[in-house]
Design a protein around this motif. Structure first.
Motif, PDB file in Angstrom:
ATOM      1  N   MET A 181       0.841  -1.190   0.000  1.00 49.97           N
ATOM      2  CA  MET A 181       0.000   0.000   0.000  1.00 49.97           C
ATOM      3  C   MET A 181       0.880   1.245   0.000  1.00 49.97           C
ATOM      4  O   MET A 181       1.808   1.364   0.791  1.00 49.97           O
ATOM      5  N   GLY A 182       0.611   2.182  -0.907  1.00 46.26           N
ATOM      6  CA  GLY A 182       1.387   3.401  -0.982  1.00 46.26           C
ATOM      7  C   GLY A 182       0.986   4.396   0.078  1.00 46.26           C
ATOM      8  O   GLY A 182      -0.096   4.300   0.671  1.00 46.26           O
ATOM      9  N   VAL A 183       1.877   5.372   0.313  1.00 48.47           N
ATOM     10  CA  VAL A 183       1.615   6.390   1.322  1.00 48.47           C
ATOM     11  C   VAL A 183       0.307   7.110   1.034  1.00 48.47           C
ATOM     12  O   VAL A 183      -0.479   7.422   1.935  1.00 48.47           O
ATOM     13  N   GLU A 184       0.037   7.361  -0.248  1.00 46.86           N
ATOM     14  CA  GLU A 184      -1.167   8.111  -0.606  1.00 46.86           C
ATOM     15  C   GLU A 184      -2.443   7.319  -0.365  1.00 46.86           C
ATOM     16  O   GLU A 184      -3.544   7.879  -0.356  1.00 46.86           O
ATOM     17  N   ASP A 185      -2.328   6.005  -0.160  1.00 48.20           N
ATOM     18  CA  ASP A 185      -3.502   5.160   0.071  1.00 48.20           C
ATOM     19  C   ASP A 185      -3.822   4.962   1.550  1.00 48.20           C
ATOM     20  O   ASP A 185      -4.813   4.313   1.883  1.00 48.20           O
ATOM     21  N   ARG A 186      -2.997   5.509   2.417  1.00 48.46           N
ATOM     22  CA  ARG A 186      -3.228   5.301   3.849  1.00 48.46           C
ATOM     23  C   ARG A 186      -4.493   6.030   4.316  1.00 48.46           C
ATOM     24  O   ARG A 186      -4.823   7.103   3.817  1.00 48.46           O
ATOM     25  N   VAL A 187      -5.173   5.418   5.271  1.00 51.47           N
ATOM     26  CA  VAL A 187      -6.360   6.035   5.855  1.00 51.47           C
ATOM     27  C   VAL A 187      -5.909   7.201   6.745  1.00 51.47           C
ATOM     28  O   VAL A 187      -5.021   7.059   7.579  1.00 51.47           O
ATOM     29  N   ARG A 188      -6.545   8.339   6.536  1.00 47.86           N
ATOM     30  CA  ARG A 188      -6.178   9.553   7.279  1.00 47.86           C
ATOM     31  C   ARG A 188      -7.056   9.682   8.531  1.00 47.86           C
ATOM     32  O   ARG A 188      -8.279   9.735   8.433  1.00 47.86           O
ATOM     33  N   TRP A 189      -6.406   9.724   9.681  1.00 41.65           N
ATOM     34  CA  TRP A 189      -7.107   9.807  10.962  1.00 41.65           C
ATOM     35  C   TRP A 189      -7.028  11.211  11.535  1.00 41.65           C
ATOM     36  O   TRP A 189      -5.970  11.845  11.524  1.00 41.65           O
ATOM     37  N   GLY A 190      -8.153  11.683  12.070  1.00 41.64           N
ATOM     38  CA  GLY A 190      -8.182  12.904  12.848  1.00 41.64           C
ATOM     39  C   GLY A 190      -8.395  12.548  14.306  1.00 41.64           C
ATOM     40  O   GLY A 190      -9.199  11.661  14.623  1.00 41.64           O
ATOM     41  N   ILE A 191      -7.687  13.205  15.208  1.00 39.11           N
ATOM     42  CA  ILE A 191      -7.750  12.916  16.637  1.00 39.11           C
ATOM     43  C   ILE A 191      -8.393  14.103  17.355  1.00 39.11           C
ATOM     44  O   ILE A 191      -7.893  15.222  17.265  1.00 39.11           O
ATOM     45  N   VAL A 192      -9.506  13.851  18.043  1.00 41.80           N
ATOM     46  CA  VAL A 192     -10.169  14.907  18.807  1.00 41.80           C
ATOM     47  C   VAL A 192      -9.891  14.699  20.285  1.00 41.80           C
ATOM     48  O   VAL A 192     -10.279  13.677  20.848  1.00 41.80           O
ATOM     49  N   ALA A 193      -9.184  15.637  20.883  1.00 43.28           N
ATOM     50  CA  ALA A 193      -8.742  15.640  22.282  1.00 43.28           C
ATOM     51  C   ALA A 193      -7.321  15.084  22.374  1.00 43.28           C
ATOM     52  O   ALA A 193      -6.911  14.225  21.576  1.00 43.28           O
ATOM     53  N   THR A 194      -6.586  15.592  23.360  1.00 42.95           N
ATOM     54  CA  THR A 194      -5.160  15.263  23.453  1.00 42.95           C
ATOM     55  C   THR A 194      -4.781  14.696  24.821  1.00 42.95           C
ATOM     56  O   THR A 194      -3.641  14.803  25.245  1.00 42.95           O
ATOM     57  N   GLY A 195      -5.756  14.067  25.500  1.00 43.01           N
ATOM     58  CA  GLY A 195      -5.488  13.475  26.809  1.00 43.01           C
ATOM     59  C   GLY A 195      -4.825  12.115  26.712  1.00 43.01           C
ATOM     60  O   GLY A 195      -4.335  11.705  25.648  1.00 43.01           O
ATOM     61  N   VAL A 235      -5.349  17.024  14.325  1.00 42.55           N
ATOM     62  CA  VAL A 235      -5.683  16.928  15.743  1.00 42.55           C
ATOM     63  C   VAL A 235      -6.350  18.220  16.187  1.00 42.55           C
ATOM     64  O   VAL A 235      -6.014  19.304  15.699  1.00 42.55           O
ATOM     65  N   SER A 236      -7.319  18.097  17.089  1.00 38.94           N
ATOM     66  CA  SER A 236      -7.917  19.286  17.688  1.00 38.94           C
ATOM     67  C   SER A 236      -7.907  19.148  19.194  1.00 38.94           C
ATOM     68  O   SER A 236      -8.006  18.046  19.745  1.00 38.94           O
ATOM     69  N   SER A 237      -7.779  20.293  19.858  1.00 39.57           N
ATOM     70  CA  SER A 237      -7.823  20.350  21.313  1.00 39.57           C
ATOM     71  C   SER A 237      -8.524  21.635  21.711  1.00 39.57           C
ATOM     72  O   SER A 237      -8.867  22.459  20.857  1.00 39.57           O
ATOM     73  N   ARG A 238      -8.769  21.799  23.008  1.00 33.18           N
ATOM     74  CA  ARG A 238      -9.435  23.030  23.461  1.00 33.18           C
ATOM     75  C   ARG A 238      -8.543  24.247  23.279  1.00 33.18           C
ATOM     76  O   ARG A 238      -9.022  25.366  23.194  1.00 33.18           O
ATOM     77  N   SER A 239      -7.228  24.024  23.218  1.00 34.36           N
ATOM     78  CA  SER A 239      -6.294  25.128  22.987  1.00 34.36           C
ATOM     79  C   SER A 239      -5.336  24.748  21.869  1.00 34.36           C
ATOM     80  O   SER A 239      -4.986  23.574  21.699  1.00 34.36           O
ATOM     81  N   LEU A 240      -4.936  25.753  21.105  1.00 41.97           N
ATOM     82  CA  LEU A 240      -3.988  25.500  20.017  1.00 41.97           C
ATOM     83  C   LEU A 240      -2.643  25.058  20.580  1.00 41.97           C
ATOM     84  O   LEU A 240      -1.930  24.260  19.956  1.00 41.97           O
ATOM     85  N   GLU A 241      -2.302  25.534  21.776  1.00 43.44           N
ATOM     86  CA  GLU A 241      -1.051  25.122  22.411  1.00 43.44           C
ATOM     87  C   GLU A 241      -1.028  23.613  22.633  1.00 43.44           C
ATOM     88  O   GLU A 241      -0.029  22.946  22.323  1.00 43.44           O
ATOM     89  N   SER A 242      -2.120  23.062  23.162  1.00 41.81           N
ATOM     90  CA  SER A 242      -2.195  21.616  23.382  1.00 41.81           C
ATOM     91  C   SER A 242      -2.175  20.858  22.063  1.00 41.81           C
ATOM     92  O   SER A 242      -1.521  19.817  21.944  1.00 41.81           O
ATOM     93  N   ALA A 243      -2.896  21.370  21.073  1.00 38.89           N
ATOM     94  CA  ALA A 243      -2.926  20.718  19.765  1.00 38.89           C
ATOM     95  C   ALA A 243      -1.536  20.712  19.136  1.00 38.89           C
ATOM     96  O   ALA A 243      -1.102  19.697  18.566  1.00 38.89           O
ATOM     97  N   ASN A 244      -0.828  21.825  19.237  1.00 33.87           N
ATOM     98  CA  ASN A 244       0.517  21.904  18.665  1.00 33.87           C
ATOM     99  C   ASN A 244       1.482  20.954  19.367  1.00 33.87           C
ATOM    100  O   ASN A 244       2.299  20.289  18.706  1.00 33.87           O
TER     101      ASN A 244
END
Length: 334
Positions: free
Chosen positions: A1-15, A37-46
């Motif tokens: 499987m090529g890199v472009e075929d990988r399933v893209r995951w989004g992560i909500v919360a950073t605990g 990724v998303s978090s309540r603050s951009l600092e945590s997400a970064n």
């Protein structure tokens, strides 16, 4: 499987749970990649994104969904936030793997499953125990009739820490022993015996109405019975077992992610080892991606019907012990 075929995951919360899940995605690096990724603050997400090499970072889960950078959303927020996030993702036709319990009530979960069907989009509860190789081998053994017809199940999930995470004692966040711990014994017994004909529950609540200890008894028309406990006030055995006329099968301490199980029959007692690796979360991720590639809206290993039945049982247990959450008037009993 090529890199472009990988399933893209989004992560909500950073605990902690999101951290463990994302670490385990690396086991599947040939077919999966965390891209947002998303978090309540951009600092945590970064900070989270820097640790895992994630490109897209947000301080609002709505922007993550709207930007369309992911195929699947993993939701690791506190329980009360699951419903709104999962619903928005499914309406955007983004597949969802949402931590257990997926919602606070069965009515909410039924709605999410309906929305998934309307949008032909995969939805699954992240009950990682169901996809654990040891657990699966345990229930294959049970299904073969090794111990005869199962007549009794016992399951316990209790622990104590001098300083518990604040959310566990926060009623507004769905805190208490039942939702965080009790769902494991309930899932185990449901896997072993199915939905009971009768449920009885008692519980000890603190002054804020948060359950600290809960005991349940389930009865079946077959004559089988089950005893389930969960709590935040003692160091419990944390084991689970099923017994029948020919013997018993036992999962040891921390039964929800065991390294082995014990088979006891007339032939003697045997420790059954089952190969496993990683932290255990990649197994559920793999099931989701397998179903996604097959065009399914439900993972066979994470069935919708079981999610609903267990939430029905959680609703009834809460009713009997007097635990309520904000919004119950709108959702319970529908």
């Amino acid at each position: 499987m090529g890199v472009e075929d990988r399933v893209r995951w989004g992560i909500v919360a950073t605990g902690n749970i999101s951290t463990s899940f994302t670490k385990d995605l690396a086991v599947l690096s040939d077919e999966a990649v965390a891209t947002a990724v998303s978090s309540r603050s951009l600092e945590s997400a970064n900070k989270f994104a820097d640790e895992f090499g994630i490109e897209h970072r947000y301080d609002d889960w709505r922007r993550l969904i709207d930007d369309g950078q992911v195929d699947v959303l993993y939701i690791g927020t506190p329980h009360p936030q699951h419903y709104a996030i999962a619903r928005a993702a499914l309406q955007a036709k983004i597949a969802v793997l949402c931590e257990k319990p997926v919602t606070l009530t069965a009515k909410q979960a039924r709605d999410l499953i309906a929305v998934a069907a309307e949008n032909n989009t995969l939805f699954a509860e992240a009950m990682w125990m169901r996809t654990n190789p040891v657990i699966q081998a345990f229930f294959e053994d049970l299904a073969k009739g090794t111990i005869g017809e199962p007549m009794e199940a016992l399951a316990d999930f209790g622990f104590h820490k001098p300083r518990l995470p604040a959310r566990l004692l926060d009623r507004d966040l769905g805190g208490g022993a039942l939702m965080d711990g009790g769902i494991y014994p309930m899932t185990f017994v449901h896997m072993a015996l199915g939905k009971p004909a009768e449920l009885k529950a008692v519980g000890s609540l603190n002054d804020d109405g948060v359950d600290l200890n809960v005991a349940m008894a389930w009865r079946y028309d077959s004559g089988a019975v089950a005893a389930l406990t969960c709590g935040l006030r003692s160091q419990n055995p944390w084991t689970a077992s099923v017994s029948g006329p020919e013997g018993s099968l036992l999962l040891p301490n921390r039964f929800h992610h065991p390294e082995y199980y014990v088979r006891s029959t007339a032939a003697g007692q045997e420790r059954v080892e089952v190969p496993a690796h990683g932290l255990g979360y990649h197994y559920e991720a793999a099931e989701v991606m397998r179903a996604l590639r097959a065009g399914q809206i439900e993972c066979p290993a994470l069935p919708h019907a079981a999610t609903i039945e267990i939430l029905d049982l959680l609703d009834e247990t809460r009713r009997q012990i007097g635990v309520s959450y904000p919004g119950d008037d709108e959702y319970l009993g529908g």
